[in-house]
Design a protein around this motif. Structure first.
Motif, PDB file in Angstrom:
ATOM      1  N   ALA A 369       0.770  -1.126  -0.025  1.00 43.70           N
ATOM      2  CA  ALA A 369       0.164   0.007   0.433  1.00 43.70           C
ATOM      3  C   ALA A 369       0.843   1.154   0.701  1.00 43.70           C
ATOM      4  O   ALA A 369       1.863   1.594   0.787  1.00 43.70           O
ATOM      5  CB  ALA A 369      -0.748  -0.217   0.918  1.00 43.70           C
ATOM      6  N   MET A 370       0.673   2.315   0.027  1.00 40.67           N
ATOM      7  CA  MET A 370       1.056   3.494  -0.353  1.00 40.67           C
ATOM      8  C   MET A 370       0.306   5.121  -0.382  1.00 40.67           C
ATOM      9  O   MET A 370      -1.307   4.923  -0.829  1.00 40.67           O
ATOM     10  CB  MET A 370       1.868   3.086  -2.131  1.00 40.67           C
ATOM     11  N   THR A 371       0.537   5.757   0.382  1.00 40.36           N
ATOM     12  CA  THR A 371      -0.547   6.870   0.227  1.00 40.36           C
ATOM     13  C   THR A 371       0.592   8.070  -0.548  1.00 40.36           C
ATOM     14  O   THR A 371       0.913   8.162  -0.784  1.00 40.36           O
ATOM     15  CB  THR A 371      -0.922   7.481   1.940  1.00 40.36           C
ATOM     16  N   VAL A 372      -0.666   8.460  -1.769  1.00 46.38           N
ATOM     17  CA  VAL A 372       0.256   9.751  -2.050  1.00 46.38           C
ATOM     18  C   VAL A 372      -0.804  11.057  -2.051  1.00 46.38           C
ATOM     19  O   VAL A 372      -1.959  10.380  -2.082  1.00 46.38           O
ATOM     20  CB  VAL A 372       0.450   9.619  -4.052  1.00 46.38           C
ATOM     21  N   VAL A 373      -0.194  12.151  -2.011  1.00 48.41           N
ATOM     22  CA  VAL A 373      -1.035  13.435  -2.209  1.00 48.41           C
ATOM     23  C   VAL A 373      -0.639  14.041  -3.198  1.00 48.41           C
ATOM     24  O   VAL A 373       0.569  14.598  -3.359  1.00 48.41           O
ATOM     25  CB  VAL A 373      -0.504  13.760  -0.206  1.00 48.41           C
ATOM     26  N   VAL A 374      -0.920  15.203  -3.695  1.00 47.48           N
ATOM     27  CA  VAL A 374      -1.576  15.990  -4.661  1.00 47.48           C
ATOM     28  C   VAL A 374      -2.280  17.141  -4.253  1.00 47.48           C
ATOM     29  O   VAL A 374      -3.564  16.901  -3.713  1.00 47.48           O
ATOM     30  CB  VAL A 374      -2.178  15.392  -5.830  1.00 47.48           C
ATOM     31  N   LYS A 375      -1.189  18.029  -3.651  1.00 52.43           N
ATOM     32  CA  LYS A 375      -2.201  19.573  -3.551  1.00 52.43           C
ATOM     33  C   LYS A 375      -1.577  20.770  -4.118  1.00 52.43           C
ATOM     34  O   LYS A 375      -0.504  21.089  -4.396  1.00 52.43           O
ATOM     35  CB  LYS A 375      -2.183  19.033  -2.471  1.00 52.43           C
ATOM     36  N   GLY A 376      -2.663  21.601  -4.452  1.00 49.78           N
ATOM     37  CA  GLY A 376      -1.978  22.949  -4.683  1.00 49.78           C
ATOM     38  C   GLY A 376      -3.509  24.099  -4.196  1.00 49.78           C
ATOM     39  O   GLY A 376      -4.029  24.101  -3.322  1.00 49.78           O
ATOM     40  N   PRO A 377      -2.858  25.438  -5.088  1.00 48.42           N
ATOM     41  CA  PRO A 377      -3.970  26.391  -4.423  1.00 48.42           C
ATOM     42  C   PRO A 377      -5.045  26.046  -4.789  1.00 48.42           C
ATOM     43  O   PRO A 377      -5.620  25.380  -5.357  1.00 48.42           O
ATOM     44  CB  PRO A 377      -2.997  26.944  -5.500  1.00 48.42           C
ATOM     45  N   VAL A 435       5.173  10.958  -2.206  1.00 48.45           N
ATOM     46  CA  VAL A 435       4.552  10.297  -1.582  1.00 48.45           C
ATOM     47  C   VAL A 435       3.878  10.281   0.083  1.00 48.45           C
ATOM     48  O   VAL A 435       5.798  10.822  -0.111  1.00 48.45           O
ATOM     49  CB  VAL A 435       5.110   8.157  -2.195  1.00 48.45           C
ATOM     50  N   GLU A 436       3.421  10.160   0.333  1.00 45.71           N
ATOM     51  CA  GLU A 436       2.963  10.490   1.859  1.00 45.71           C
ATOM     52  C   GLU A 436       3.879   9.188   2.821  1.00 45.71           C
ATOM     53  O   GLU A 436       4.457   9.593   4.145  1.00 45.71           O
ATOM     54  CB  GLU A 436       1.532  10.923   2.358  1.00 45.71           C
ATOM     55  N   SER A 437       3.374   8.156   2.094  1.00 46.55           N
ATOM     56  CA  SER A 437       3.417   6.755   3.257  1.00 46.55           C
ATOM     57  C   SER A 437       3.439   5.272   3.063  1.00 46.55           C
ATOM     58  O   SER A 437       2.808   5.302   1.132  1.00 46.55           O
ATOM     59  CB  SER A 437       3.163   6.641   4.324  1.00 46.55           C
ATOM     60  N   GLU A 438       4.081   4.439   2.646  1.00 48.89           N
ATOM     61  CA  GLU A 438       3.538   3.172   2.115  1.00 48.89           C
ATOM     62  C   GLU A 438       3.925   2.187   3.167  1.00 48.89           C
ATOM     63  O   GLU A 438       5.056   2.196   4.364  1.00 48.89           O
ATOM     64  CB  GLU A 438       4.890   2.729   1.384  1.00 48.89           C
ATOM     65  N   SER A 439       3.794   0.792   2.543  1.00 48.12           N
ATOM     66  CA  SER A 439       3.717   0.371   3.645  1.00 48.12           C
ATOM     67  C   SER A 439       3.023  -1.400   3.288  1.00 48.12           C
ATOM     68  O   SER A 439       2.686  -1.549   2.172  1.00 48.12           O
ATOM     69  CB  SER A 439       3.399   0.106   4.624  1.00 48.12           C
ATOM     70  N   GLU A 440       4.103  -2.671   3.484  1.00 47.31           N
ATOM     71  CA  GLU A 440       3.161  -3.807   3.426  1.00 47.31           C
ATOM     72  C   GLU A 440       1.791  -4.124   3.847  1.00 47.31           C
ATOM     73  O   GLU A 440       1.833  -3.651   5.300  1.00 47.31           O
ATOM     74  CB  GLU A 440       4.173  -4.917   3.913  1.00 47.31           C
ATOM     75  N   LEU A 441       1.051  -5.283   3.073  1.00 45.93           N
ATOM     76  CA  LEU A 441      -0.316  -5.837   3.816  1.00 45.93           C
ATOM     77  C   LEU A 441       0.718  -6.836   4.430  1.00 45.93           C
ATOM     78  O   LEU A 441       0.696  -7.920   4.352  1.00 45.93           O
ATOM     79  CB  LEU A 441      -1.156  -5.198   2.995  1.00 45.93           C
TER      80      LEU A 441
END
Length: 441
Positions: A369-377, A435-441
């Motif tokens: 698993a991975m958490t991806v973030v896209v942020k902007g104005p 990439v905010e975080s990642e881990s095995e499931l």
């Protein structure tokens, strides 16, 4: 494509969003030479917009009078530019004609649309655009660059590790200051018109009969009911925008390229190691159950009233009432825009191994698993101009270098720009992918 008067032309530069696109292009902090033009129906309004923009680093080379509803003036304008940025919405009115004129003129095309029906209509022009060597890329603003390029970014990050992403859930939330957030009437009108013609969209998709995407791993289900999502600590409902459909169409196009072996008839070859498609779903989040109730009222009102001519007139006459203040004919103030932004969080699952197209059909549970973030104005009038300008310049620069990295045809942003540095350039411009975080499931 022969010598053109302009690198880029902004059509609809006097509209609410178009004027911000033009201003950002004038102030673009890039060193390469760039000739561009502002185009609109009225010479006096073009002059007014130019005065509103104020002095900039690179003022337009010319103000071009062109009407998207007048084929003669439209054709005369689009044949003068290398890339056209179309800001004339709602796109269901004249968008198809503008795309057709660009294909006829051999002019590349991008826009700020977010209308699935319009996208389906211009997809019927794929072969013509490909034969003419033209790239037509709708939905290059907040709809749908963060979603489509975010999905691509997630797949690429998995691929860098030798893994494969197979499912993505995107949760969108808007941020604002004490004055709140607001949208312009044109965006609201596009939604009203789109819902009132939903039956046409269904018919277009049925006629297109595109192949279903292959599924890898356990099949995911869209959570259709409102719910509190612990991962984002907010209330969520399925997002009714164009993101999910554009991501799906883009991945279907890539699968078409994969099976044909080339990106187009000009022998732009496709990397055979392109990541497999993901199962993609999108949700919109609010801070409270009250916010969800407001969204449901908005959605229910739109769904019911757009079935009748009188209902549609009522919706268009009172946007502020039916959207509970989210949209108005005045649009957002500068103060509102300065304090607003967006955060899209992608929860990505997949496998700690490389999967190929032959591996589809398995119901195995993912193990990474991975958490991806896209942020902007502010999304509508700050992030959108940034996105569409960088998309237009990605085509222009690819052609200047004769790099062959942008395929031809009618494409989604990810299908068009996967092999360009667009994500890096968006990062530099304030729309951040991480990439905010990642881990095995």
């Amino acid at each position: 494509m022969g010598q053109r008067d302009f690198d880029v032309m902004v059509l609809g530069a006097t509209g609410f969003t178009g004027k911000y696109v033009a201003r950002d292009l004038q102030n673009l902090a890039r060193d390469e030479p760039l000739k561009w033009a502002m185009a609109g129906r009225s010479s006096s309004k073009l002059q007014e917009t130019l005065a509103w923009m104020g002095p900039g680093k690179r003022p337009p080379s010319e103000l071009v009078v062109a009407d998207a509803s007048d084929p003669q003036s439209l054709q005369a304008a689009v044949k003068r530019t290398h890339v056209l940025i179309n800001c004339v919405g709602p796109f269901r009115y004249t968008g198809y004609e503008v795309v057709s004129a660009c294909i006829e003129a051999g002019t590349h095309y991008v826009d700020i649309s977010g209308e699935p029906e319009f996208v389906e209509r211009i997809l019927t022009l794929f072969d013509k655009a490909e034969e003419r060597g033209i790239s037509v890329v709708p939905c290059c603003g907040f709809d749908c660059v963060p979603a489509d390029m975010g999905n691509l970014f997630a797949k690429t990050e998995f691929e860098k590790r030798g893994y494969t992403a197979t499912s993505v859930e995107m949760f969108i939330r808007l941020t604002s200051g004490p004055l709140g957030i607001s949208g312009n009437f044109a965006t609201y009108e596009s939604a009203v018109q789109g819902l009132s013609h939903a039956h046409e969209l269904r018919a277009l998709r049925k006629k297109a009969n595109r192949a279903q995407l292959p599924i890898f791993g356990k099949k995911t289900r869209i959570q259709e009911n409102p719910r509190f999502e612990k991962r984002v600590s907010r209330w969520c409902i399925p997002f009714f925008g164009a993101d999910a459909s554009v991501v799906r169409v883009g991945q279907q196009l890539v699968e078409r390229f994969r099976t044909s072996g080339t990106l187009n008839r000009n022998a732009r070859t496709l990397n055979t190691n392109v990541p497999v498609p993901t199962q993609f779903s999108a949700y919109f989040c609010t801070d409270s159950i009250v916010g969800i109730a407001g969204l449901m009222f908005f959605g229910l009102s739109m769904s019911l009233l757009t079935r009748f001519a009188w209902g549609k007139k009522l919706l268009l006459a009172y946007p502020k009432i039916f959207s509970l203040g989210a949209f108005s004919k005045a649009g957002p103030s500068d103060a509102q825009m300065a304090a607003s932004g967006f955060i899209s969080t992608f929860y990505v699952k997949g496998f700690k191994k490389h999967l190929s197209i032959e591996d589809s059909g398995s119901s195995a549970a993912p193990d990474y698993a991975m958490t991806v973030v896209v942020k902007g104005p502010e999304p509508g009038y700050v992030a959108t101009p940034i996105s569409v300008l960088l998309c237009a310049l990605a085509i222009r620069n690819d052609d200047l270098k004769n790099a062959g990295n942008v395929p031809r045809g009618v494409l989604s942003p990810a299908a068009a720009f996967a092999q360009t540095p667009l994500i890096s350039e968006l990062n530099d411009a304030g729309i951040a992918f991480s990439v905010e975080s990642e881990s095995e499931l």
